[in-house]
Each structure stands twice: as C-alpha cells, then as structure tokens.
Design an enzyme around this catalytic site. Structure first.
Site, PDB file in Angstrom:
ATOM      1  N   TYR A 118       0.854  -1.183   0.000  1.00  0.00           N
ATOM      2  CA  TYR A 118       0.000   0.000   0.000  1.00  0.00           C
ATOM      3  C   TYR A 118       0.891   1.235   0.000  1.00  0.00           C
ATOM      4  CZ  TYR A 118      -3.072   3.686   1.712  1.00  0.00           C
ATOM      5  OH  TYR A 118      -3.765   4.869   1.836  1.00  0.00           O
ATOM      6  N   GLU A 205      -3.530   7.492  -4.103  1.00  0.00           N
ATOM      7  CA  GLU A 205      -3.509   6.253  -3.335  1.00  0.00           C
ATOM      8  C   GLU A 205      -3.405   5.065  -4.287  1.00  0.00           C
ATOM      9  OE1 GLU A 205      -5.948   4.789   0.480  1.00  0.00           O
ATOM     10  OE2 GLU A 205      -7.145   4.763  -1.329  1.00  0.00           O
TER      11      GLU A 205
END
Lengths: 399, 290
Positions: A118, A205
């Site tokens: 991530y 993101e």
C-alpha cells in the site's frame, strides 16, 4: 475533483509510473478490441475488467472480474456495464456503471513471489507537509490494517523540495525489497511523487502496488483526487470531470455558484458562509428537525441565487420547511429580502413555509420588506428566534 | 490594549487597485484604519484612494514604514504576494484571497520558516479587527464594539454571528481574528489563544471551530494547563455527514478525533465552556464571566 482509475493511470503513465497496459471501454465490443490489442502487445492470457466508478470496494461488489479469454472479456464487460454497483462507499442505491477499464493481468505466476503493498501520498495538515503513507500489507482495507496492526503503517514526511533519493530507498527497504524489485521500487516512488506534484493532487492512493513474479513494480489500482483550487492550471484534467458521478442537484448548484450538499432531512436551509451554514444545520437538529441539505450561497446572495437555491431545495420531496439564514456583512439584508420576494414571484407558489432570518447590514429594512410582501414567510432577527420558528413549524407539520 | 493590530498599525494593501482591494480598502479607511498605501505591480507612482501606489511591497515598506499588509490578490498569485510581504519585512500579513492551491501554501509555509518575525493570518479568512482602532479585513465593522473579549474563529459569517451576540449583550471585543478555513493556514487557533491569554486587556475568549483537523483539540489541551481566563467554545458541523466536504476544505471528516462531538468532548474535559447551540455563544460568555 476525483478521477477515475483509468484517468489516474493515464496521468501516472505520463510521469513514468508502471501501470498495466489497458484502456477504457464503453461497450463489450470495445472491451474485446482493447483486450485483443493488450494480448497482442504483452502476450498475456489474463485480462482484468474493472468497473469505473468513483467508489472503493468494487471487487467485493462484483465490479472487477478476471478474464482468461476474449469471450470472457465480452461476457464480463456485458455484465458490468449497465449494472448498479453497490459497495460500502456508494450507499445502498449503488452507482450505475457506464464504462470499464480493460487491462493486462499482472498477477502471473513466475520465478518470484507476487506481493502487494500500500502506498499513498497526501497532505499532513498538522505539519503543512506532504507525507508518503505506506505499508507492506497492501491489497486489503487499509483502515483495517491501521486499526489492527498500526505497526505495519509507515509515514515519511516530504520536504517541499521533493522526495529525496534516501527516502525512496528507505521506503523500499521498509517494504522488504531487495535486488531488482528494490531498485524498481525506488524509481517507482520517485515517479509517483512527481505525478502527485506535477498534477496538483491532494490524494494519490495506490492499493495495491504489485511486485510481479519477475520483480517489476506496478500500480495495479489508482485513486487520485486533484486539488480543486489548482484546476485552473490543469485545464486538461479539469476537462475530464465526470458529471455522471456527481449528485445532479449538486452539479446544478455549482452552475449557479452555490455550494450544495444533499442530505436526508426535512428542513432545507440556505445560508451565507460555510461555517454559519453548518451551524444552521446544527440548530435545525437541536430544534427537532433534520437538515435536508447544506447550501452556502456565498457572498453573492441576490434574487438570482436565492431563486436558484429555492429550486434546488424544492426538488427534494422530503423538505417541509425552509430556513434562510443570512448574516449581512458586505451582503445587504434588504437585497436578500428583495431576492426572496422576487424568487417567490418567479417560482410561483412555494408549497412549504419559509423562515427568513436576517441579521447584520440593513436587517430591519429587509425584515420590513418581507413582512409587507404578504407572502407566507416568517421572519426572525436573532438566531434563537429562527430556531424557535423551526421548532414550531416542525412540530406543527408533525412529520 | 489588544493583539496584533491597533491604532498604530500602518497597513499596506496588496492588490490595492483591483475591485476587491478598492472596495475593502475604502471600508477599512472609513473604519479608521491607518491605510498608508498599496501595491499593484506596474502602477507604482500613481495615487489611489488618496494614497500612494507602489510597484513592490519593499518600496511600500521603505516609503511608508508599513508593518501590516492585507492581500486581495487573485488566488493564482496570492502565494507569491505572501512571500513578497514577508521578504519585505512586514510583521503581520493578512491574506483574504480564497482558493489558493494547497501546493502553493506548502511552499509558502516552508518559505516563512526563514522569516520568524512575520506572522500570517489566513488565507481564505475575514481578517482581523481591533474594534474602534483598526480593521484589517472584510468583516462588517459596525457589529463590533471595543471591549475585553477575544474572538478566534475559522469561519467568516459565523464569527460575525458570535460577535453580534457578544455586542448585543454589552460584551465588547479586544480583538477578533478569523484564521481561515483552508487546510494550510498561518496563525492557528492555539496561536491566537496564547496571544489572548497573554493580553491583560482580554478577559475572556470565544473560540469557534469546525469539524476536521485538530487545531481546536490542541488549543483545548493547552488551555487546560495554561488557561487563566474563561474560554467559550463552539464547533460547527455536529450534523455534517462523515466524509462529505462542506464548502471549506477544512471541513472534511477524517477520523473519529476530528468530529464535532469528539472535539467538543475534549474541549469540555479541558475546562472550556462548550455550547451546543450557536445561538448561545454570547450568553455563555456572559455567564462564564460572572
């Protein structure tokens, strides 16, 4: 402004970030064509078909499918385009899917293990600096990782001079990478940060960032938000705004320079200033009602904006009372009052009681104008008086 | 006494000759603010509103001795105006401009680290006023009255609402500051609270916040330890839905700590007089001073 995954990936690619080869498709035929060209260019036998909506959790809702043949691509594209996709971020009504991203599958078996990470970049308001937030635990709900294993969430503060090479190295090491994957990640991070800066993103993101079985690094998904205040210097991005993703009433409000957010209550409100608008919603609740919307008319409350505000609020059948709360500074209350009277004449019958609270510059003149108009409008001067009227109306209407 | 601005402030208006600058400079002069001139690049040497126009802030400071500037420059150029003012030695820069890109403000804050003597208020704020002395902002002057209550707030019209309630209850203000609703601002709630606590002429403080961020929480925690005067607090957005943007970029609900409820709880725990209804701000101050 939010971007679709396919739009985000195009911008990432422009800055040198590795993204799976693919393209957006609006019909099953187009999807097959994209798949064929991807297969030809990459030799892959796995194609991802992904619903393009502004919401996360698409996979769980059935909006992401992995196809092993062009026939499957056609079938999945047919299933997904036109479906109402419900995820934890869409609300129970879901969102109509109008297009899919068709792209190269990158989860191929090979010499090395496939891994998911991530990585996001955003502003840290407490330091006025951008930060890179990253975790070796990618591919899943990052909020769950943050609450269950906070030690797996790392943060790196970035100086306004940019992401420094040592920081990229540190992040790659913390993600547990070595060899080719490590050097690919260092490059990936530099390009990722450049994309964020070059396009005035306020959020970037990537979940997951994928390390492939041959140790390449790819952005497998992308969620980007562009700073609305910076859109003036990115006309190409501004032109990619997808109005289908936005609440129609909010789009209409924007055209009239009104700032509107639709809510589920029964008392509509129209206020000048965002802070006062939120405070007005709060007082509606304290008076026994529920706010039906947030509506900031800004510094230009006149007949035209007031009429536009009425029209937008009245589209909501749940609205039983409307409260207009204006604190006149530069905006003169008598002008606003005139605006209310004219809006009434223009729209005709407004079927719900309207409470107008005017305070500040020329408040008395404004109140007089409304009281003399003979309209079914109740006036108030203090905030408390307005609250009392809301309470009275809400009780009288017995929702 | 008061904080930051007063009758001795010498104010320069950046974006002086534009429509916004002209309108508000006129209002400020009418209020009695000592506006010593303005800046519009390319119009240096002219007169506007009977005051000199300069090409650069530096020229303006050298000629007039200005120590305060107020910025009415379009958002695309406003960050540069803030930096120009700091570099010219302006002590207090008030930026009214709304819609400055966040990336520009990241750079402004970084630049300002080299100018510790310069304080920034805003951007996207109504400015600062010391009633009956100096108005360096766009707030309606007539609702204010000289007195002993310090007001600090993130919003515009909601501040006017609070000030109006105070004035109508006979509570004048020492100084009122609108710090702005953007994600990156100069002076914070805590900065303003500290200044008011140290100002002998301020007897009570009204602090108005919004959902989003942690500024009010930080201020509350400081007040708990260092507070010597009553503080009344209100947080707008108790009914704002999670994750939605309510006009201000500052008003985004991020986690559980920045909801109105969480902030109000922390404020209560820190001894702040929290009001749930925005109609009770003035009354609560009056009661707190008893």
């Amino acid at each position: 402004m939010n971007l679709h995954e396919y739009q985000s990936k195009a911008l990432l690619k422009k800055s040198g970030v590795n993204v799976p080869l693919g393209s957006v498709a609006f019909t099953p035929d187009e999807a097959v064509k994209v798949a064929e060209s991807v297969i030809e260019a990459t030799g892959t036998d796995v194609i991802a078909v992904k619903a393009q909506i502004h919401a996360g959790g698409r996979g769980k809702g059935g909006g992401v499918k992995i196809a092993k043949s062009t026939e499957e691509v056609r079938r999945y594209a047919h299933d997904i385009i036109g479906m109402r996709l419900v995820t934890h971020q869409t609300g129970p009504k879901g969102k109509l899917v109008g297009k899919v991203l068709v792209e190269q599958g990158i989860y191929q078996p090979g010499p090395a293990e496939v891994k998911e990470f991530y990585i996001s970049i955003l502003l840290d308001r407490s330091t006025s600096r951008n930060i890179v937030v990253y975790s070796p635990q990618g591919g899943m709900d990052i909020e769950a990782v943050a609450s269950q294993s906070p030690q797996l969430i790392f943060k790196e503060e970035i100086n306004p001079l940019g992401l420094q090479p040592y920081q990229a190295r540190k992040i790659a090491f913390n993600l547990g990478l070595t060899g080719k994957a490590y050097s690919q990640m260092v490059k990936f991070l530099a390009n990722l940060y450049n994309t964020y800066e070059a396009n005035d993103f306020s959020l970037l993101e990537i979940n997951p960032v994928v390390k492939t079985s041959d140790d390449d690094i790819y952005a497998a998904d992308a969620k980007c938000t562009v700073d609305d205040s910076a859109l003036f210097r990115h006309p190409d991005i501004a032109g990619q705004r997808d109005l289908d993703e936005e609440e129609p009433a909010e789009v209409e409000a924007g055209k009239n320079n009104l700032n509107f957010v639709k809510l589920d209550g029964n008392v509509g409100c129209m206020v000048n200033g965002a802070g006062l608008a939120m405070a007005t919603m709060d007082i509606i609740k304290l008076s026994g009602g529920e706010p039906a919307n947030f509506l900031d008319v800004g510094g230009s409350a006149n007949a035209k904006t007031v009429a536009a505000g009425f029209r937008i609020i009245l589209k909501d059948p749940n609205v039983r009372v409307i409260l207009i709360n204006i604190f006149g500074g530069i905006v003169r209350c008598d002008r606003v009052a005139q605006g209310v009277v004219e809006a009434y004449r223009e729209i005709g019958n407004i079927p719900v009681p309207v409470i107008v609270r005017l305070q500040g510059t020329n408040a008395l003149e404004g109140r007089k104008l409304i009281d003399q108009s003979g309209l079914r409008v109740y006036t108030a001067t203090s905030f408390q008086e307005a609250a009392n009227l809301v309470k009275e109306m809400v009780e009288k209407q017995a929702f | 006494m008061s904080i930051l601005v007063g009758k001795n402030s010498r104010v320069l208006v950046q974006g002086f000759t534009g429509s916004e600058g002209t309108f508000h400079a006129t209002q400020m002069i009418e209020y009695g603010t000592n506006v010593v001139g303005g800046v519009t690049p390319g119009k240096g040497g002219q007169k506007h509103l009977d005051r000199p126009v300069f090409n650069t802030v530096d020229d303006g400071v050298k000629t007039t001795g200005a120590d305060v500037s107020i910025i009415f420059v379009p958002p695309a150029f406003a960050a540069d105006s803030i930096i120009e003012a700091a570099a010219a030695g302006i002590k207090l820069v008030v930026c009214i401009s709304e819609g400055i890109p966040v990336a520009d403000m990241v750079r402004v804050k970084y630049f300002l680290e080299d100018f510790p003597a310069t304080r920034l208020i805003g951007p996207n704020c109504p400015g600062i006023i010391t009633p009956e002395e100096a108005k360096v902002g766009i707030m309606p002057g007539f609702i204010h009255k000289k007195g002993h209550i310090g007001v600090v707030s993130r919003s515009g019209t909601l501040t006017y609402e609070a000030v109006d309630q105070l004035t109508k209850l006979g509570l004048g203000q020492s100084t009122g500051i609108g710090i702005g609703g953007d994600p990156i601002i100069g002076t914070t709630t805590l900065d303003a609270i500290k200044l008011f606590m140290n100002d002998p002429d301020t007897h009570g403080i009204v602090m108005i916040g919004e959902i989003g961020g942690s500024m009010e929480t930080e201020a509350a925690q400081w007040v708990k330890i260092h507070g010597t005067k009553p503080v009344v607090g209100f947080i707008a957005g108790q009914t704002a839905p999670k994750g939605r943007k309510m006009g201000h970029a500052g008003a985004i609900i991020g986690g559980t700590a920045d909801t109105a409820e969480a902030k109000m709880n922390t404020m209560r725990e820190c001894g702040i007089h929290v009001v749930e209804s925005p109609a009770n701000i003035g009354r609560a101050m009056k009661d707190a001073l008893k």
